[in-house]
Scaffold this motif. Structure first.
Motif, PDB file in Angstrom:
ATOM      1  N   ALA A 105       0.758  -1.247  -0.170  1.00 54.32           N
ATOM      2  CA  ALA A 105      -0.024  -0.056  -0.060  1.00 54.32           C
ATOM      3  C   ALA A 105       0.952   1.211  -0.077  1.00 54.32           C
ATOM      4  CB  ALA A 105      -0.747  -0.224   1.171  1.00 54.32           C
ATOM      5  N   ILE A 106       0.341   2.250  -0.686  1.00 48.34           N
ATOM      6  CA  ILE A 106       1.015   3.522  -0.698  1.00 48.34           C
ATOM      7  C   ILE A 106       0.477   4.680   0.209  1.00 48.34           C
ATOM      8  CG2 ILE A 106       2.101   5.395  -2.324  1.00 48.34           C
ATOM      9  CD1 ILE A 106       2.001   3.459  -4.221  1.00 48.34           C
ATOM     10  N   SER A 107       1.126   5.220   1.083  1.00 45.20           N
ATOM     11  CA  SER A 107       0.443   6.209   2.164  1.00 45.20           C
ATOM     12  C   SER A 107       1.167   7.201   2.220  1.00 45.20           C
ATOM     13  CB  SER A 107       0.342   5.437   3.434  1.00 45.20           C
ATOM     14  OG  SER A 107      -0.633   4.288   3.476  1.00 45.20           O
ATOM     15  N   ALA A 108       0.863   8.373   2.735  1.00 44.72           N
ATOM     16  CA  ALA A 108       1.646   9.636   3.003  1.00 44.72           C
ATOM     17  C   ALA A 108       1.649   9.904   4.558  1.00 44.72           C
ATOM     18  CB  ALA A 108       1.212  10.667   2.319  1.00 44.72           C
ATOM     19  N   VAL A 109       2.847  10.563   4.758  1.00 46.45           N
ATOM     20  CA  VAL A 109       3.112  10.818   6.355  1.00 46.45           C
ATOM     21  C   VAL A 109       3.344  12.590   6.022  1.00 46.45           C
ATOM     22  CG1 VAL A 109       4.680  11.067   8.345  1.00 46.45           C
ATOM     23  CG2 VAL A 109       3.969   8.707   6.889  1.00 46.45           C
ATOM     24  N   GLU A 110       2.628  13.451   6.880  1.00 43.95           N
ATOM     25  CA  GLU A 110       2.800  14.928   6.934  1.00 43.95           C
ATOM     26  C   GLU A 110       3.769  15.237   7.903  1.00 43.95           C
ATOM     27  OE1 GLU A 110       1.124  16.668   4.483  1.00 43.95           O
ATOM     28  OE2 GLU A 110       0.238  15.049   3.741  1.00 43.95           O
ATOM     29  N   LEU A 111       4.795  16.192   7.302  1.00 50.37           N
ATOM     30  CA  LEU A 111       5.822  16.587   8.442  1.00 50.37           C
ATOM     31  C   LEU A 111       5.640  18.186   8.512  1.00 50.37           C
ATOM     32  CD1 LEU A 111       9.091  14.886   7.280  1.00 50.37           C
ATOM     33  CD2 LEU A 111       7.502  14.217   9.248  1.00 50.37           C
ATOM     34  N   ASP A 112       5.810  18.476   9.655  1.00 53.03           N
ATOM     35  CA  ASP A 112       5.741  19.979  10.076  1.00 53.03           C
ATOM     36  C   ASP A 112       6.809  20.182  11.078  1.00 53.03           C
ATOM     37  OD1 ASP A 112       4.969  22.794   9.572  1.00 53.03           O
ATOM     38  OD2 ASP A 112       3.814  22.624  11.641  1.00 53.03           O
ATOM     39  N   PRO A 113       8.137  20.754  11.018  1.00 56.68           N
ATOM     40  CA  PRO A 113       8.316  21.391   9.784  1.00 56.68           C
ATOM     41  C   PRO A 113       9.038  20.273   8.750  1.00 56.68           C
ATOM     42  CG  PRO A 113      10.425  21.397  11.172  1.00 56.68           C
ATOM     43  CD  PRO A 113       9.001  20.861  11.932  1.00 56.68           C
ATOM     44  N   PRO A 114       9.064  20.968   7.326  1.00 57.41           N
ATOM     45  CA  PRO A 114       9.490  19.885   6.136  1.00 57.41           C
ATOM     46  C   PRO A 114      11.032  19.331   6.585  1.00 57.41           C
ATOM     47  CG  PRO A 114       9.640  22.303   5.488  1.00 57.41           C
ATOM     48  CD  PRO A 114       9.069  22.043   6.874  1.00 57.41           C
ATOM     49  N   LEU A 115      11.243  18.286   5.795  1.00 57.91           N
ATOM     50  CA  LEU A 115      12.327  17.222   5.990  1.00 57.91           C
ATOM     51  C   LEU A 115      13.709  18.167   5.872  1.00 57.91           C
ATOM     52  CD1 LEU A 115      13.314  14.650   6.453  1.00 57.91           C
ATOM     53  CD2 LEU A 115      13.128  14.038   4.110  1.00 57.91           C
ATOM     54  N   GLY A 116      13.684  19.002   4.767  1.00 59.48           N
ATOM     55  CA  GLY A 116      14.899  19.857   4.701  1.00 59.48           C
ATOM     56  C   GLY A 116      15.989  18.893   4.380  1.00 59.48           C
ATOM     57  N   THR A 117      17.212  19.237   5.269  1.00 53.59           N
ATOM     58  CA  THR A 117      18.294  18.632   5.193  1.00 53.59           C
ATOM     59  C   THR A 117      18.577  17.433   5.860  1.00 53.59           C
ATOM     60  OG1 THR A 117      19.442  19.989   6.614  1.00 53.59           O
ATOM     61  CG2 THR A 117      19.652  20.316   3.803  1.00 53.59           C
ATOM     62  N   ARG A 118      17.517  17.200   6.765  1.00 53.87           N
ATOM     63  CA  ARG A 118      17.532  15.938   7.721  1.00 53.87           C
ATOM     64  C   ARG A 118      17.516  14.868   6.923  1.00 53.87           C
ATOM     65  NH1 ARG A 118      12.661  17.445  11.795  1.00 53.87           N
ATOM     66  NH2 ARG A 118      11.742  18.095   9.736  1.00 53.87           N
ATOM     67  N   ARG A 119      18.273  13.839   7.681  1.00 52.65           N
ATOM     68  CA  ARG A 119      18.136  12.241   7.347  1.00 52.65           C
ATOM     69  C   ARG A 119      16.841  11.667   7.472  1.00 52.65           C
ATOM     70  NH1 ARG A 119      22.520   7.962   6.882  1.00 52.65           N
ATOM     71  NH2 ARG A 119      21.366   6.132   7.396  1.00 52.65           N
ATOM     72  N   LEU A 120      16.247  11.006   6.564  1.00 52.21           N
ATOM     73  CA  LEU A 120      14.821  10.044   6.912  1.00 52.21           C
ATOM     74  C   LEU A 120      15.348   8.766   7.172  1.00 52.21           C
ATOM     75  CD1 LEU A 120      11.774  10.266   6.807  1.00 52.21           C
ATOM     76  CD2 LEU A 120      12.038   9.497   4.229  1.00 52.21           C
ATOM     77  N   ARG A 121      15.049   8.351   8.260  1.00 52.18           N
ATOM     78  CA  ARG A 121      15.116   7.071   8.889  1.00 52.18           C
ATOM     79  C   ARG A 121      14.030   6.170   9.198  1.00 52.18           C
ATOM     80  NH1 ARG A 121      20.606   7.054  10.439  1.00 52.18           N
ATOM     81  NH2 ARG A 121      20.105   5.223  12.131  1.00 52.18           N
ATOM     82  N   GLY A 122      14.372   4.742   9.327  1.00 55.18           N
ATOM     83  CA  GLY A 122      13.247   3.944   9.576  1.00 55.18           C
ATOM     84  C   GLY A 122      12.797   2.974   8.441  1.00 55.18           C
ATOM     85  N   ALA A 123      13.172   3.090   7.231  1.00 53.62           N
ATOM     86  CA  ALA A 123      12.923   2.395   6.182  1.00 53.62           C
ATOM     87  C   ALA A 123      13.525   1.115   6.049  1.00 53.62           C
ATOM     88  CB  ALA A 123      13.092   3.405   4.869  1.00 53.62           C
ATOM     89  N   GLU A 124      13.162   0.149   5.163  1.00 56.15           N
ATOM     90  CA  GLU A 124      13.984  -0.977   4.854  1.00 56.15           C
ATOM     91  C   GLU A 124      15.162  -0.490   4.380  1.00 56.15           C
ATOM     92  OE1 GLU A 124      10.748  -4.193   3.562  1.00 56.15           O
ATOM     93  OE2 GLU A 124      10.572  -2.217   2.397  1.00 56.15           O
ATOM     94  N   GLY A 125      16.146  -1.344   4.849  1.00 56.49           N
ATOM     95  CA  GLY A 125      17.724  -0.765   4.196  1.00 56.49           C
ATOM     96  C   GLY A 125      18.355   0.130   4.710  1.00 56.49           C
ATOM     97  N   ASP A 126      17.758   1.068   5.757  1.00 56.61           N
ATOM     98  CA  ASP A 126      18.144   2.184   6.303  1.00 56.61           C
ATOM     99  C   ASP A 126      19.328   1.886   7.129  1.00 56.61           C
ATOM    100  OD1 ASP A 126      18.602   4.903   6.883  1.00 56.61           O
ATOM    101  OD2 ASP A 126      17.216   4.671   8.621  1.00 56.61           O
ATOM    102  N   ARG A 127      20.394   2.522   7.278  1.00 55.36           N
ATOM    103  CA  ARG A 127      21.571   2.245   7.856  1.00 55.36           C
ATOM    104  C   ARG A 127      22.119   3.400   8.501  1.00 55.36           C
ATOM    105  NH1 ARG A 127      21.160  -2.609   6.305  1.00 55.36           N
ATOM    106  NH2 ARG A 127      21.766  -3.585   4.465  1.00 55.36           N
TER     107      ARG A 127
END
Length: 109
Positions: A87-109
């Motif tokens: 399934a494809i879903s969305a997650v809303e962020l506030d503030p935006p991701l910007g230069t921050r690293r996105l973590r928690g995904a499959e294969g994330d190290r």
């Protein structure tokens, strides 16, 4: 950062943000990044889970990272559900991701 899946299509909806108390009886489920939209405010993800079992997401933010943990209901009776869909879903962020690293995904190290 996680690599984006080649998954076409629009998100089926926005995942609700869960509190710690709401996740006590749920289990984390792996997810994959599809794309980042709306100037980094909308993270589109793909989740493999039984239909209707995904309940929401916990978001942990620091100045350098954003960690998403997606939660689902455990399989009934302790057995693994054989029917899994992506399934494809969305997650809303506030503030935006910007230069921050996105973590928690499959294969994330």
């Amino acid at each position: 950062m996680a690599e984006a899946d080649e998954v076409p299509g629009a998100p089926s909806g926005t995942l609700p943000v869960l509190s710690a108390g709401q996740t006590e009886r749920l289990m984390p489920v792996p997810w994959s990044l599809v794309r980042v939209e709306d100037g980094g405010r909308r993270i589109v993800i793909s989740v493999a889970a039984a239909p209707g079992s995904v309940k929401g997401v916990r978001i942990a933010e620091t100045p350098s990272d954003v960690t998403l943990t997606v939660y689902r209901t455990p399989p009934p009776g302790g057995f693994r559900t054989l029917i899994m869909v992506r399934a494809i879903s969305a997650v809303e962020l506030d503030p935006p991701l910007g230069t921050r690293r996105l973590r928690g995904a499959e294969g994330d190290r």
